[in-house]
Scaffold this motif. Sequence first.
Motif, short mmCIF file in Angstrom:
data_model
loop_
_atom_site.label_atom_id
_atom_site.label_comp_id
_atom_site.label_asym_id
_atom_site.label_seq_id
_atom_site.Cartn_x
_atom_site.Cartn_y
_atom_site.Cartn_z
N ALA A 150 -26.83 1.15 -2.52
CA ALA A 150 -28.18 1.73 -2.42
C ALA A 150 -28.13 3.25 -2.46
O ALA A 150 -28.73 3.94 -1.63
CB ALA A 150 -28.89 1.25 -1.15
N THR A 151 -27.39 3.79 -3.44
CA THR A 151 -27.32 5.23 -3.61
C THR A 151 -28.66 5.78 -4.10
O THR A 151 -29.49 5.04 -4.64
CB THR A 151 -26.21 5.62 -4.60
N ALA A 152 -28.84 7.08 -3.92
CA ALA A 152 -30.08 7.73 -4.30
C ALA A 152 -29.78 8.95 -5.16
O ALA A 152 -28.79 9.65 -4.94
CB ALA A 152 -30.87 8.15 -3.06
N SER A 153 -30.64 9.20 -6.13
CA SER A 153 -30.53 10.41 -6.95
C SER A 153 -30.99 11.59 -6.09
O SER A 153 -32.18 11.70 -5.77
CB SER A 153 -31.40 10.27 -8.20
N THR A 154 -30.06 12.46 -5.73
CA THR A 154 -30.31 13.42 -4.65
C THR A 154 -30.19 14.87 -5.09
O THR A 154 -29.16 15.29 -5.61
CB THR A 154 -29.32 13.17 -3.50
N PRO A 155 -31.25 15.66 -4.90
CA PRO A 155 -31.19 17.09 -5.21
C PRO A 155 -30.16 17.81 -4.34
O PRO A 155 -30.05 17.54 -3.13
CB PRO A 155 -32.61 17.59 -4.89
N LEU A 156 -29.42 18.72 -4.96
CA LEU A 156 -28.41 19.51 -4.27
C LEU A 156 -28.56 20.97 -4.65
O LEU A 156 -29.20 21.32 -5.63
CB LEU A 156 -27.00 19.03 -4.67
N ASP A 196 -41.19 9.14 -24.27
CA ASP A 196 -41.02 7.83 -23.64
C ASP A 196 -39.59 7.57 -23.18
O ASP A 196 -39.21 6.43 -22.98
CB ASP A 196 -41.50 6.70 -24.57
N ARG A 197 -38.80 8.62 -23.01
CA ARG A 197 -37.48 8.49 -22.38
C ARG A 197 -37.54 9.25 -21.06
O ARG A 197 -38.03 10.39 -21.01
CB ARG A 197 -36.36 9.04 -23.27
N THR A 198 -37.06 8.63 -19.99
CA THR A 198 -37.21 9.23 -18.67
C THR A 198 -35.90 9.13 -17.89
O THR A 198 -35.01 8.35 -18.22
CB THR A 198 -38.32 8.53 -17.87
N ILE A 199 -35.81 9.93 -16.84
CA ILE A 199 -34.66 9.97 -15.94
C ILE A 199 -35.14 9.59 -14.54
O ILE A 199 -36.27 9.92 -14.16
CB ILE A 199 -34.03 11.38 -15.93
N ALA A 200 -34.31 8.92 -13.79
CA ALA A 200 -34.65 8.57 -12.41
C ALA A 200 -35.05 9.83 -11.64
O ALA A 200 -34.37 10.86 -11.70
CB ALA A 200 -33.47 7.89 -11.73
N SER A 201 -36.14 9.73 -10.91
CA SER A 201 -36.67 10.90 -10.20
C SER A 201 -35.79 11.28 -9.02
O SER A 201 -34.96 10.50 -8.54
CB SER A 201 -38.08 10.60 -9.69
N ALA A 202 -36.01 12.50 -8.55
CA ALA A 202 -35.36 12.94 -7.32
C ALA A 202 -35.72 11.98 -6.19
O ALA A 202 -36.88 11.59 -6.02
CB ALA A 202 -35.81 14.35 -6.97
N TYR A 203 -34.71 11.57 -5.42
CA TYR A 203 -34.82 10.69 -4.26
C TYR A 203 -35.06 9.22 -4.64
O TYR A 203 -35.22 8.39 -3.75
CB TYR A 203 -35.88 11.19 -3.27
#
Length: 332
Positions: free
Chosen positions: A243-249, A228-235
């Motif tokens: 309004a930044t985004a979690s972005t795959p690199l 039940d612990r999660t991380i913000a998903s890609a994008y």
Amino acid sequence: MELDVAGRTVRLSNPDKVYFPERGFTKLDVAEYYLAVADGVLRGLRDRPTTLQRFPDGVEGEFFYQKRAPKGLPDWLPTARIAFPSGRSADEICPTEPAAVLWAANLGCLTFHPWPVRRSDTDHVDELRIDLDPQPGTDFRDAVRIARELRAVLEEQGLRGWPKTSGGRGVHVYVPLVPEWTFTDGRHAVIALGRELERRLPGRVTTAWWKEERGERIFVDYNQMARDRTIASAYSLRARPRATASTPLTWEELDDALPEDFDLRTVPARFAEVGDPHAGMADEAFRLEGLLELYERQVAEGAHGELPYPPDHPKAAGEPTRVQPSRARKKT
């Protein structure tokens, strides 16, 4: 207004409602963003129980986490039964198509928080998620330096990590797994990685759960692999003024990246040009035996056999006291 999302109609209410006042981005801007990166965000969400972080009045208003599937759920959007640490359970949405992302965006969801499991097996993790969290006095560049060493440790274990920005100051690294391990196994694997990084980079990395003990170091947040612990998903968009985004690199891009470069306006253009750098994650699945053996060796050499869980979790065998160290000293 109505949006055509891969052949399915999704209704968007109040499209002119401002969600990001500093830049004037509206609900429609958010919807168009998620349409532009639909393939990428869906890759990270597909068939995963997903918590919705909702901001009905934009980023300057109140927000809440929607864990249980909301009323009025479309019949085409599946759910999965998930069990919380308390023993209670809930049915959580599991996106399987782009329309699900836009349907959630209409509810004011800016950030998606998927579990590291699939709806076909909600007890065995299929992603190892390493959250490198800068503490006060450190920043994104410090997290990148730690990520480079983490990459080396993973490769020594025969594993491949996939990095992304958190959308804030941190770095996330994912390792796709064969779904044969429990949440506890995944958590122990991240603890082992954190301890190895502490050994290699003394004074720059910490696995200390209590903030007062972390200092100016990068915290390897092992509890992000707890149930039940999660991380913000890609994008996922983040509730920040820009309004930044979690972005795959790619690893090569990470060295020169700045979190503020990846936002609601820039990421769609980047996605159209280079696609999803993490698309290949679906083609790999690794095993955890090596990291779990490392964890056991660390314990045999004197490391504590368990580290504190979040406060809503049952006490684990061998877990140290959950009393903040400074308070414990005052009591004695």
